[in-house]
Design a protein around this motif. Structure first.
Motif, PDB file in Angstrom:
ATOM      1  N   LYS A 122     -17.443   9.654  -8.579  1.00 32.01           N
ATOM      2  CA  LYS A 122     -17.001   8.969  -7.286  1.00 32.01           C
ATOM      3  C   LYS A 122     -16.313   7.259  -7.855  1.00 32.01           C
ATOM      4  CE  LYS A 122     -17.838   5.583  -3.676  1.00 32.01           C
ATOM      5  NZ  LYS A 122     -20.190   5.145  -2.695  1.00 32.01           N
ATOM      6  N   ILE A 123     -15.141   7.536  -7.061  1.00 28.42           N
ATOM      7  CA  ILE A 123     -14.125   5.963  -7.934  1.00 28.42           C
ATOM      8  C   ILE A 123     -14.492   5.100  -7.401  1.00 28.42           C
ATOM      9  CG2 ILE A 123     -11.813   5.402  -8.106  1.00 28.42           C
ATOM     10  CD1 ILE A 123     -10.725   8.154  -7.910  1.00 28.42           C
ATOM     11  N   GLN A 124     -15.480   3.770  -7.820  1.00 29.76           N
ATOM     12  CA  GLN A 124     -15.991   2.539  -7.426  1.00 29.76           C
ATOM     13  C   GLN A 124     -14.495   1.739  -7.183  1.00 29.76           C
ATOM     14  OE1 GLN A 124     -18.933   2.554  -7.370  1.00 29.76           O
ATOM     15  NE2 GLN A 124     -19.257   4.251  -7.538  1.00 29.76           N
ATOM     16  N   PRO A 125     -14.661   0.847  -5.881  1.00 28.81           N
ATOM     17  CA  PRO A 125     -13.909  -0.340  -5.769  1.00 28.81           C
ATOM     18  C   PRO A 125     -13.115  -0.928  -7.145  1.00 28.81           C
ATOM     19  CG  PRO A 125     -15.914  -0.055  -4.599  1.00 28.81           C
ATOM     20  CD  PRO A 125     -15.743   0.334  -5.615  1.00 28.81           C
ATOM     21  N   MET A 126     -13.362  -1.726  -8.066  1.00 32.31           N
ATOM     22  CA  MET A 126     -12.800  -0.874  -9.294  1.00 32.31           C
ATOM     23  C   MET A 126     -12.028  -1.130  -9.359  1.00 32.31           C
ATOM     24  SD  MET A 126     -15.145  -4.028 -11.216  1.00 32.31           S
ATOM     25  CE  MET A 126     -14.176  -4.780 -12.623  1.00 32.31           C
ATOM     26  N   SER A 127     -12.547   0.463  -9.636  1.00 36.24           N
ATOM     27  CA  SER A 127     -11.496   1.675 -10.417  1.00 36.24           C
ATOM     28  C   SER A 127     -10.430   1.669  -9.317  1.00 36.24           C
ATOM     29  CB  SER A 127     -11.646   2.923 -10.159  1.00 36.24           C
ATOM     30  OG  SER A 127     -13.094   2.316 -11.458  1.00 36.24           O
ATOM     31  N   MET A 128     -10.403   1.974  -7.661  1.00 34.83           N
ATOM     32  CA  MET A 128      -9.167   1.656  -6.886  1.00 34.83           C
ATOM     33  C   MET A 128      -7.922   0.636  -7.209  1.00 34.83           C
ATOM     34  SD  MET A 128      -9.951   4.308  -4.881  1.00 34.83           S
ATOM     35  CE  MET A 128      -8.871   4.067  -3.778  1.00 34.83           C
ATOM     36  N   VAL A 129      -8.898  -0.389  -7.095  1.00 44.96           N
ATOM     37  CA  VAL A 129      -7.733  -1.345  -7.858  1.00 44.96           C
ATOM     38  C   VAL A 129      -6.741  -1.020  -9.049  1.00 44.96           C
ATOM     39  CG1 VAL A 129      -7.214  -3.737  -8.323  1.00 44.96           C
ATOM     40  CG2 VAL A 129      -9.105  -2.887  -6.877  1.00 44.96           C
ATOM     41  N   GLY A 130      -7.364  -0.573 -10.467  1.00 41.49           N
ATOM     42  CA  GLY A 130      -6.888  -0.200 -11.327  1.00 41.49           C
ATOM     43  C   GLY A 130      -6.000   0.977 -11.210  1.00 41.49           C
ATOM     44  N   VAL A 131      -6.039   2.033 -10.171  1.00 40.06           N
ATOM     45  CA  VAL A 131      -5.803   2.991  -9.684  1.00 40.06           C
ATOM     46  C   VAL A 131      -4.336   2.696  -9.105  1.00 40.06           C
ATOM     47  CG1 VAL A 131      -5.009   4.892  -8.395  1.00 40.06           C
ATOM     48  CG2 VAL A 131      -7.814   4.212  -9.971  1.00 40.06           C
ATOM     49  N   PHE A 132      -4.443   1.352  -7.886  1.00 42.87           N
ATOM     50  CA  PHE A 132      -3.250   0.893  -7.180  1.00 42.87           C
ATOM     51  C   PHE A 132      -2.080   0.156  -8.504  1.00 42.87           C
ATOM     52  CE2 PHE A 132      -1.515  -3.104  -4.600  1.00 42.87           C
ATOM     53  CZ  PHE A 132      -0.862  -2.059  -4.301  1.00 42.87           C
ATOM     54  N   LEU A 133      -2.885  -0.964  -9.610  1.00 45.15           N
ATOM     55  CA  LEU A 133      -2.164  -1.608 -10.198  1.00 45.15           C
ATOM     56  C   LEU A 133      -1.387  -0.966 -11.671  1.00 45.15           C
ATOM     57  CD1 LEU A 133      -4.505  -4.447 -11.084  1.00 45.15           C
ATOM     58  CD2 LEU A 133      -2.702  -4.663  -9.438  1.00 45.15           C
ATOM     59  N   GLY A 134      -2.436   0.805 -11.555  1.00 44.81           N
ATOM     60  CA  GLY A 134      -1.273   1.425 -12.714  1.00 44.81           C
ATOM     61  C   GLY A 134      -0.227   2.084 -11.420  1.00 44.81           C
ATOM     62  N   ILE A 135      -0.403   2.458 -10.867  1.00 46.53           N
ATOM     63  CA  ILE A 135       0.456   3.194 -10.231  1.00 46.53           C
ATOM     64  C   ILE A 135       2.377   2.193  -9.603  1.00 46.53           C
ATOM     65  CG2 ILE A 135       1.074   4.266  -7.684  1.00 46.53           C
ATOM     66  CD1 ILE A 135      -1.424   5.585  -7.501  1.00 46.53           C
ATOM     67  N   ILE A 136       2.053   1.146  -9.570  1.00 44.90           N
ATOM     68  CA  ILE A 136       2.857  -0.280  -8.902  1.00 44.90           C
ATOM     69  C   ILE A 136       3.517   0.167 -10.729  1.00 44.90           C
ATOM     70  CG2 ILE A 136       3.631  -2.292  -8.755  1.00 44.90           C
ATOM     71  CD1 ILE A 136       1.400  -2.420  -6.689  1.00 44.90           C
ATOM     72  N   GLY A 137       2.758  -0.356 -11.201  1.00 48.36           N
ATOM     73  CA  GLY A 137       3.306  -0.072 -12.826  1.00 48.36           C
ATOM     74  C   GLY A 137       4.140   0.769 -14.025  1.00 48.36           C
ATOM     75  N   ILE A 138       3.318   1.709 -13.071  1.00 46.11           N
ATOM     76  CA  ILE A 138       4.050   3.126 -13.622  1.00 46.11           C
ATOM     77  C   ILE A 138       5.925   2.770 -12.677  1.00 46.11           C
ATOM     78  CG2 ILE A 138       4.596   5.226 -13.062  1.00 46.11           C
ATOM     79  CD1 ILE A 138       1.706   5.553 -13.850  1.00 46.11           C
ATOM     80  N   TYR A 139       5.537   2.947 -11.253  1.00 41.44           N
ATOM     81  CA  TYR A 139       7.228   2.581 -10.645  1.00 41.44           C
ATOM     82  C   TYR A 139       8.011   1.682 -11.404  1.00 41.44           C
ATOM     83  CZ  TYR A 139      10.019   1.391  -6.773  1.00 41.44           C
ATOM     84  OH  TYR A 139      11.072   1.259  -6.181  1.00 41.44           O
ATOM     85  N   LEU A 140       7.554   0.306 -11.264  1.00 43.59           N
ATOM     86  CA  LEU A 140       8.544  -0.481 -11.980  1.00 43.59           C
ATOM     87  C   LEU A 140       8.729  -0.312 -13.327  1.00 43.59           C
ATOM     88  CD1 LEU A 140       6.270  -3.684 -11.585  1.00 43.59           C
ATOM     89  CD2 LEU A 140       7.861  -3.388 -10.674  1.00 43.59           C
TER      90      LEU A 140
END
Length: 312
Positions: A122-140
């Motif tokens: 299970k992906i916990q809330p903190m991990s979901m934040v990490g995945v979201f930030l990671g996707i933004i970082g990769i896009y940038l």
């Protein structure tokens, strides 16, 4: 009862995968300007594997392994070296070394997602934040015009992403696979099998081989450093850590690798560090931090316990 791992060895091993591996992007970038990528990687890993075999002989370490262990080391060699490294070296022909390191810094995100898909974690809330930030970082990172405007840069970016998947899956595979218990023996077989597969790939691609005596001095030194430190020292440390700590902790090397690679690429190769790249790095590595905080790592305890005494 398994013997507790030596803290000094763990610290030195982390230094190897943090700092030494961070410098291999520069060394590969220098070498690939003259040498075909799969030839380069094949020479590097085959030579390193043979040297480790020789070291084992001198240390009177048995090289006998089972058929299952040989198969598993070959699989790991393919995932980590033949595809995971060989294709990255190829991609360095089209992208900057610092950029490649930043893209690869997304590995913990990929490990987490694969653990969710393949193992039902299970992906916990903190991990979901990490995945979201990671996707933004990769896009940038990949949305910069000066990056995507380079010839074949988009293909290089995509292939590096496939290498990310290969390394992430390999990390999970090695954590559970039946492999030689000695880390030198394990590394030697992975290096040799991975190097042989790279050699076959080089021949199939029609790469032109050349003698080391005809290489420039910077390329000769780069290859020497890649073999001794980037392969023998760092990869042995990597295998040691995968059997001593959890895969997602090993993946934290991506905190330091891109910083080392960016600075070395900027200093030695005059690679440009843009403001957007810095912002992308901060956002991406912050995402990785959210995934790998001590509190967050508790969710992986059941996974590590399943590996018995081999992990933690």
């Amino acid at each position: 009862m398994s013997k507790a791992p030596n803290p000094v060895f763990i610290i030195l091993a982390f230094f190897s995968i943090y700092v030494i591996w961070g410098s291999t992007y520069l060394l590969n970038k220098i070498a690939v300007t003259e040498l075909p990528p799969f030839m380069l990687a094949s020479i590097r890993f085959t030579t390193a594997g043979l040297l480790i075999f020789l070291l084992c002989k001198l240390m009177r370490i048995s090289l006998v392994i089972t058929r299952r262990q040989l198969l598993n080391t070959a699989i790991a060699g393919f995932l980590f070296l033949t595809f995971g490294n060989g294709v990255v070296v190829w991609a360095l022909k089209y992208v900057d070394s610092g950029f490649a390191a930043l893209e690869i810094s997304a590995q913990p995100l990929v490990v987490l997602i694969l653990m969710r898909i393949l193992q039902g974690k299970k992906i916990q809330p903190m991990s979901m934040v990490g995945v979201f930030l990671g996707i933004i970082g990769i896009y940038l990172l990949i949305s910069q015009k000066q990056v995507v405007s380079q010839e074949n840069s988009l293909l290089g970016i995509f292939m590096i992403f496939l290498c990310l998947l290969s390394w992430a899956y390999g990390s999970l595979f090695v954590g559970k696979a039946n492999l030689p218990t000695n880390y030198f023996v394990n590394t030697a077989y992975q290096m040799l099998t991975g190097g042989i597969m790279l050699f076959i790939g080089s021949l199939l691609l029609g790469e032109r081989w050349s003698s080391p005596v005809g290489w420039s001095v910077p390329v000769q030194y780069s290859m020497l450093l890649l073999i001794i430190f980037g392969s023998i020292v760092a990869f042995t440390s990597f295998n040691y850590l995968l059997k001593t700590v959890s895969p997602e902790k090993v993946a934290t090397s991506t905190y330091v690798n891109p910083i080392i690679a960016l600075l070395l690429g900027w200093y030695f190769l005059n690679e440009q560090i843009t403001t957007q790249s810095i912002v992308a790095a901060v956002v991406l590595l912050t995402g990785v931090y959210f995934i790998n905080t001590k509190k967050q790592l508790v969710i992986f305890s059941r996974f590590t316990n399943r590996l018995g005494g081999k992990l933690k």
